[in-house]
Motif scaffolding. Structure first.
Motif, PDB file in Angstrom:
ATOM      1  N   THR A 108       0.851  -1.191   0.000  1.00 32.24           N
ATOM      2  CA  THR A 108       0.000   0.000   0.000  1.00 32.24           C
ATOM      3  C   THR A 108       0.886   1.239   0.000  1.00 32.24           C
ATOM      4  O   THR A 108       1.771   1.350   0.847  1.00 32.24           O
ATOM      5  N   PRO A 109       0.613   2.174  -0.935  1.00 34.37           N
ATOM      6  CA  PRO A 109       1.415   3.410  -0.885  1.00 34.37           C
ATOM      7  C   PRO A 109       0.999   4.270   0.317  1.00 34.37           C
ATOM      8  O   PRO A 109      -0.169   4.265   0.695  1.00 34.37           O
ATOM      9  N   VAL A 110       1.960   4.942   0.917  1.00 34.90           N
ATOM     10  CA  VAL A 110       1.634   5.875   2.006  1.00 34.90           C
ATOM     11  C   VAL A 110       2.299   7.212   1.705  1.00 34.90           C
ATOM     12  O   VAL A 110       3.430   7.252   1.238  1.00 34.90           O
ATOM     13  N   SER A 111       1.541   8.271   2.015  1.00 37.05           N
ATOM     14  CA  SER A 111       2.086   9.603   1.812  1.00 37.05           C
ATOM     15  C   SER A 111       2.763  10.032   3.103  1.00 37.05           C
ATOM     16  O   SER A 111       2.134   9.989   4.170  1.00 37.05           O
ATOM     17  N   VAL A 112       4.029  10.394   3.032  1.00 37.07           N
ATOM     18  CA  VAL A 112       4.724  10.802   4.262  1.00 37.07           C
ATOM     19  C   VAL A 112       5.391  12.160   4.049  1.00 37.07           C
ATOM     20  O   VAL A 112       5.794  12.499   2.930  1.00 37.07           O
ATOM     21  N   PRO A 113       5.497  12.963   5.136  1.00 38.29           N
ATOM     22  CA  PRO A 113       6.191  14.249   5.012  1.00 38.29           C
ATOM     23  C   PRO A 113       7.629  14.011   4.553  1.00 38.29           C
ATOM     24  O   PRO A 113       8.202  12.948   4.817  1.00 38.29           O
ATOM     25  N   LEU A 114       8.189  15.007   3.898  1.00 41.73           N
ATOM     26  CA  LEU A 114       9.561  14.860   3.386  1.00 41.73           C
ATOM     27  C   LEU A 114      10.520  14.412   4.488  1.00 41.73           C
ATOM     28  O   LEU A 114      11.412  13.608   4.255  1.00 41.73           O
ATOM     29  N   THR A 115      10.298  14.910   5.703  1.00 47.34           N
ATOM     30  CA  THR A 115      11.219  14.583   6.801  1.00 47.34           C
ATOM     31  C   THR A 115      11.217  13.093   7.138  1.00 47.34           C
ATOM     32  O   THR A 115      12.114  12.610   7.806  1.00 47.34           O
ATOM     33  N   GLN A 116      10.187  12.375   6.706  1.00 48.41           N
ATOM     34  CA  GLN A 116      10.150  10.933   7.028  1.00 48.41           C
ATOM     35  C   GLN A 116      10.379  10.056   5.807  1.00 48.41           C
ATOM     36  O   GLN A 116      10.237   8.833   5.881  1.00 48.41           O
ATOM     37  N   ALA A 117      10.689  10.665   4.673  1.00 37.87           N
ATOM     38  CA  ALA A 117      10.712   9.872   3.434  1.00 37.87           C
ATOM     39  C   ALA A 117      12.080   9.279   3.099  1.00 37.87           C
ATOM     40  O   ALA A 117      12.177   8.360   2.293  1.00 37.87           O
ATOM     41  N   LEU A 118      13.126   9.770   3.750  1.00 42.13           N
ATOM     42  CA  LEU A 118      14.477   9.304   3.414  1.00 42.13           C
ATOM     43  C   LEU A 118      14.584   7.779   3.545  1.00 42.13           C
ATOM     44  O   LEU A 118      14.129   7.194   4.525  1.00 42.13           O
ATOM     45  N   GLY A 119      15.170   7.145   2.545  1.00 47.75           N
ATOM     46  CA  GLY A 119      15.403   5.699   2.599  1.00 47.75           C
ATOM     47  C   GLY A 119      14.229   4.879   2.101  1.00 47.75           C
ATOM     48  O   GLY A 119      14.341   3.672   1.951  1.00 47.75           O
ATOM     49  N   ARG A 120      13.080   5.524   1.905  1.00 47.48           N
ATOM     50  CA  ARG A 120      11.950   4.773   1.340  1.00 47.48           C
ATOM     51  C   ARG A 120      12.076   4.755  -0.167  1.00 47.48           C
ATOM     52  O   ARG A 120      13.040   5.240  -0.736  1.00 47.48           O
ATOM     53  N   VAL A 121      11.023   4.242  -0.824  1.00 50.14           N
ATOM     54  CA  VAL A 121      11.027   4.135  -2.271  1.00 50.14           C
ATOM     55  C   VAL A 121       9.774   4.850  -2.781  1.00 50.14           C
ATOM     56  O   VAL A 121       8.708   4.734  -2.167  1.00 50.14           O
ATOM     57  N   LEU A 122       9.889   5.590  -3.885  1.00 47.88           N
ATOM     58  CA  LEU A 122       8.728   6.311  -4.422  1.00 47.88           C
ATOM     59  C   LEU A 122       7.679   5.318  -4.910  1.00 47.88           C
ATOM     60  O   LEU A 122       7.990   4.403  -5.672  1.00 47.88           O
ATOM     61  N   ALA A 231       8.771   5.896 -10.684  1.00 42.55           N
ATOM     62  CA  ALA A 231       8.374   5.175  -9.473  1.00 42.55           C
ATOM     63  C   ALA A 231       9.484   4.191  -9.128  1.00 42.55           C
ATOM     64  O   ALA A 231      10.249   3.794 -10.018  1.00 42.55           O
ATOM     65  N   GLN A 232       9.588   3.832  -7.883  1.00 39.84           N
ATOM     66  CA  GLN A 232      10.589   2.881  -7.354  1.00 39.84           C
ATOM     67  C   GLN A 232      11.965   3.499  -7.159  1.00 39.84           C
ATOM     68  O   GLN A 232      12.902   2.790  -6.778  1.00 39.84           O
ATOM     69  N   SER A 233      12.079   4.814  -7.437  1.00 40.51           N
ATOM     70  CA  SER A 233      13.378   5.429  -7.144  1.00 40.51           C
ATOM     71  C   SER A 233      13.564   5.477  -5.637  1.00 40.51           C
ATOM     72  O   SER A 233      12.632   5.812  -4.906  1.00 40.51           O
ATOM     73  N   PRO A 234      14.766   5.182  -5.162  1.00 36.61           N
ATOM     74  CA  PRO A 234      15.014   5.327  -3.729  1.00 36.61           C
ATOM     75  C   PRO A 234      15.042   6.801  -3.355  1.00 36.61           C
ATOM     76  O   PRO A 234      15.561   7.623  -4.114  1.00 36.61           O
ATOM     77  N   VAL A 235      14.474   7.137  -2.206  1.00 38.39           N
ATOM     78  CA  VAL A 235      14.476   8.530  -1.768  1.00 38.39           C
ATOM     79  C   VAL A 235      15.793   8.802  -1.044  1.00 38.39           C
ATOM     80  O   VAL A 235      16.015   8.347   0.076  1.00 38.39           O
ATOM     81  N   THR A 236      16.655   9.510  -1.729  1.00 39.81           N
ATOM     82  CA  THR A 236      17.972   9.868  -1.195  1.00 39.81           C
ATOM     83  C   THR A 236      17.896  11.322  -0.706  1.00 39.81           C
ATOM     84  O   THR A 236      16.893  12.015  -0.957  1.00 39.81           O
ATOM     85  N   PRO A 237      18.940  11.823  -0.046  1.00 42.72           N
ATOM     86  CA  PRO A 237      18.919  13.246   0.315  1.00 42.72           C
ATOM     87  C   PRO A 237      18.724  14.149  -0.907  1.00 42.72           C
ATOM     88  O   PRO A 237      17.997  15.144  -0.845  1.00 42.72           O
ATOM     89  N   ALA A 238      19.312  13.798  -2.053  1.00 45.86           N
ATOM     90  CA  ALA A 238      19.156  14.629  -3.251  1.00 45.86           C
ATOM     91  C   ALA A 238      17.707  14.605  -3.744  1.00 45.86           C
ATOM     92  O   ALA A 238      17.187  15.628  -4.213  1.00 45.86           O
ATOM     93  N   VAL A 239      17.057  13.450  -3.623  1.00 41.09           N
ATOM     94  CA  VAL A 239      15.649  13.357  -4.058  1.00 41.09           C
ATOM     95  C   VAL A 239      14.781  14.233  -3.153  1.00 41.09           C
ATOM     96  O   VAL A 239      13.851  14.901  -3.621  1.00 41.09           O
TER      97      VAL A 239
END
Ligand SMILES: Nc1nc2c(c(=O)[nH]1)N[C@H]1C(S)=C(S)[C@@H](COP(=O)(O)OP(=O)(O)OC[C@H]3O[C@@H](n4cnc5c(N)ncnc54)[C@H](O)[C@@H]3O)O[C@H]1N2
Ligand code: MOO
Length: 499
Positions: A108-122, A231-239
């Motif tokens: 299930t996709p979840v929407s999270v604030p940017l501060t919690q998105a690091l390390g997840r996947v789009l 989609a599926q890009s890893p959320v890095t600091p640059a992302v």
């Protein structure tokens, strides 16, 4: 726990099998000595040592005693079990594929604030919510000018973040800061170091002025609606930075799989120095951050000792999608993992893997959407299980893309196991070939090699010769690869924007 405290990638018989090709039927005596545990200069024990001789004599004497018939029977049974287990063991590449396929339910996709998105996947492509830049912008501090010079400089200036100045007419200039909006009719920006004002306040360019110079036009990087990342890009600091620049407050991400770590073993201490047969728990501190790096949310780490009831209760009540146990996978008197899985009616997807270290590792399906990875207690064997079974499973559960395998030539000969794959910690050299240097201290109970390593080399059965290309398993804190399409489709010239 298993009685043997130092079970290695090669025991005596297996080491002998290496020098005695073709292999004859191997008779294992796991309690009667082992090959050197990965310490420098391991040697196949070709001649029995005095200690071996004494042990053999004692063993012969014992075997002759009628009273030990029942012990022999038990030993036979346990040898049969070991053989059956070896027979069931899955080849290493297949074990990884089984683990990658084990997760079937869509996430299930979840929407999270940017501060919690690091390390997840789009969970969806990142689409620009605005043009970037969203207005024509000055790339430099200096003057915005209209038409050919010299120019009369206006009194007021334009700063970043301020309202735009009125349109200029030909022959006019206005002081402008980097990032400020370009007033209408401006034809170029002159850098402050490339212009001089005379005593009448008129601006003269010190070098040729090109139309449009040092102006970043609106939409240069992207137009609203452009796909910035698939989609599926890893959320890095640059992302995170790109998403913020493109107007996002939250990101649609794949939910992190919840994992729970159950550390088994009565011999484990959580602080201080080892004493009186007790040792420090190395896996409790190591696994949670490693699992997080592999995409999991670790909801609990619990130490259960060697308590079958506690293990049963923990497995039946856990809310984790992945339970990782450590220790207790072998057939020792207090190795409760197999019996508990049987009691729970779990489906054993992998029961032993043809890999050293770590061959007793297992993967079980407890119920729909709930899995257990049983890691052997020896710490490097646990790392092997983590990368062989937990990594592919978590990758699938967290929506990550499998990295392209990469290969490096090994500097030295690496001894192989006769039948099984070996995973050996290596350091990668910064030479043109990216040579992998196998590290010492790679015994199953040792973390000294892996702690100094850049990755694990996959050594095929039979070993590797110097210069042979081996697959290298990345450690999860190395950079994640880009999914297909990332970096493609950039507008022409977007990379060549130097200032
Ligand atoms: N008769 C046989 N005995 C063993 C075999 C075998 O084939 N036949 N295989 C050996 C191999 S290989 C391994 S690996 C271990 C796996 O055993 P378990 O998963 O049951 O692990 P334990 O017996 O509980 O522990 C093994 C070893 O590791 C130490 N340990 C356990 N947990 C931790 C921890 N959290 N931190 C640090 N060290 C830990 C434990 O004290 C033991 O020394 O079985 C062999 N035996
Ligand atoms: O050889 Mo065991 O699997 O210590 O890892």
């Amino acid at each position: 726990m298993a009685g043997s405290d130092d079970a290695h990638e090669l025991d005596v018989d297996e080491a002998l099998a290496l020098v005695r090709e073709p292999a004859e039927p191997v008779d294992r005596h796991p309690d009667r000595g082992h090959a050197a545990p990965g310490a420098p200069a391991p040697a196949a024990p070709s001649t029995p040592t005095p200690a071996d001789k004494t042990a053999n004599k004692a063993a012969d004497k014992t075997a002759n005693k009628a009273a030990d018939k029942s012990a022999d029977k038990a030993a036979d049974k346990s040898a049969d079990q070991a053989n059956a287990h070896r027979h069931r063991a899955t080849p290493w590449p297949e074990a990884r594929a089984v683990a990658a396929r084990a997760a079937t339910a869509p996430r299930t996709p979840v929407s999270v604030p940017l501060t919690q998105a690091l390390g997840r996947v789009l969970a969806a492509p990142l689409t620009a919510l605005t043009d970037l830049p969203s207005f024509d912008t000055s790339a430099m501090d200096g003057w915005a000018v209209a038409g050919p010079g010299p120019w009369t400089v206006r009194e007021d200036g334009v700063l970043a973040g301020h309202a735009g100045a009125d349109a200029l007419t030909d022959g006019e200039a206005v002081r402008i800061a980097t990032g400020a909006r370009i007033p209408r009719e401006v034809t170029a920006v002159i850098r402050s170091e490339h212009g001089l004002t005379d005593d009448k306040g008129r601006l003269h360019a010190q070098r040729e002025v090109m139309h449009g110079q040092d102006i970043r036009p609106r939409g240069q990087e992207c137009r609203s609606g452009d796909q910035l990342l698939p989609a599926q890009s890893p959320v890095t600091p640059a992302v995170l930075g790109l998403a913020a620049a493109a107007g996002y407050d939250e990101l649609p991400t794949v939910a992190r799989p919840r994992a729970e770590v159950l550390v088994l073993g009565d011999e484990l201490l959580t602080e201080g120095r080892p004493h009186e047969g007790l040792i420090r728990d190395a896996l409790g501190p190591m696994l949670p951050p490693w699992l997080r790096a592999l995409g999991a949310e670790v909801i609990a780490v619990r130490r259960l000792g060697d308590d079958a009831k506690a293990l049963h209760k923990a497995l039946s009540t856990s809310e984790a999608e992945l339970i990782v146990t450590t220790g207790g996978t072998a057939a020792g008197p207090v190795d409760h993992v197999h019996p508990t899985l049987r009691r729970l009616g779990a489906d054993l997807l992998v029961d032993g893997v043809k890999v050293r270290p770590g061959h007793p590792m297992l993967l079980a399906r407890l119920a729909a959407g709930r899995h257990l990875v049983g890691l052997p207690g020896n710490p490097l064997a646990a790392v092997s299980g983590l990368l062989t079974l937990a990594e592919p499973l978590l990758r699938a559960l967290s929506g990550r893309i499998a990295p392209e395998p990469y290969y490096a030539p090994v500097r030295d000969e690496v001894h192989g196991h006769p039948r099984d794959t070996r995973l050996v910690p290596v350091m990668l050299r910064a030479d043109p070939e990216g040579t992998a240097v196998p590290l010492h201290y790679n015994g199953p109970a040792m973390l000294r090699g892996i702690a100094a390593s850049d990755g694990l080399a996959v050594v095929p059965p039979g070993g590797a010769k110097p210069g042979q290309e081996l697959e290298i398993l990345d450690l999860p804190w190395a950079l994640s690869p880009s999914p297909d399409g990332m970096g493609e489709g950039l507008p022409d010239g977007a990379e060549g924007c130097f200032t």
